[in-house]
Scaffold this motif. Sequence first.
Motif: not given
Length: 267
Positions: A18-19, A24-26, A140-147
């Motif tokens: 998880r990040q 700032g941005v969600p 956190t509202g952005e792509l890509p997903g975490v890895c």
Amino acid sequence: MALALVGGSAVLGGCGPRQSATSGVPSATPVTSARSAAAPATATAPASPRPSTTRPSARPASARATTTPARTSGAAARVPVVAAYIPFSAQRKAETASYAKRHYGVASWHLRPSMVVLHFTETTTMSSARNTFAQDVPNTGELPGVCAHYIVDQDGTVYAIVPVTILCRHTIGLNDKAIGIEMVQSTSGNSAHWADQQILARHAQISSVLRLVHQLQAQWGIPTSRVIGHAMANDDPAFRDLRGWHNDHSDWQAVDVMEVRRRLAAL
């Protein structure tokens, strides 16, 4: 030198899966596999993983295995690496490049690592962490997903999840320069320091972590001082995020990373 290879939620907690942005941005040691990063790995069936209260999980049945022998690098024997790559399509690479442009100012999904960030998965199985990484859903509202680039299970099995020449979202502010290594471990209601200590006391797992890091250091010229924990990221001199995001994770405290560095120096 390449790694020896013996084979080819959604928000997770305390570790890299998880990040989150507090305002700032969600990631490669190129593994000696002919598989391209864009193609799903043969090993799509994950293994089982994590805490100190569970038995180590078995290797995913579909993970590719070869008979490549482990070799030595200095005093440390090379650790075998099982190829369990997640799909990393052209679309995900484009998403990664866009993320890098927003946060680091360079539109590229390529990574030339100069440091290593240690994480624990906050899951009890390797498969649950890998499945989260494979989903490519917004975080956190952005792509890509975490890895992350590697997952080390409690039995010491090292899984290559993403080639280390590909940028992964595992540590805000450092993704453009860091290899992410996840260790299967849950806090189970305890502190991050407690979880770090479970890993440090688990011989099979920490031995594999140390050997893996040692190999990555040799290949990419990474000094031991550039092996850090996720909890140390915000204060790292190389930290930079153009959106003003910061990490809120507590996995791998500085005191525990110092022990990792001490053991690395003894290899």
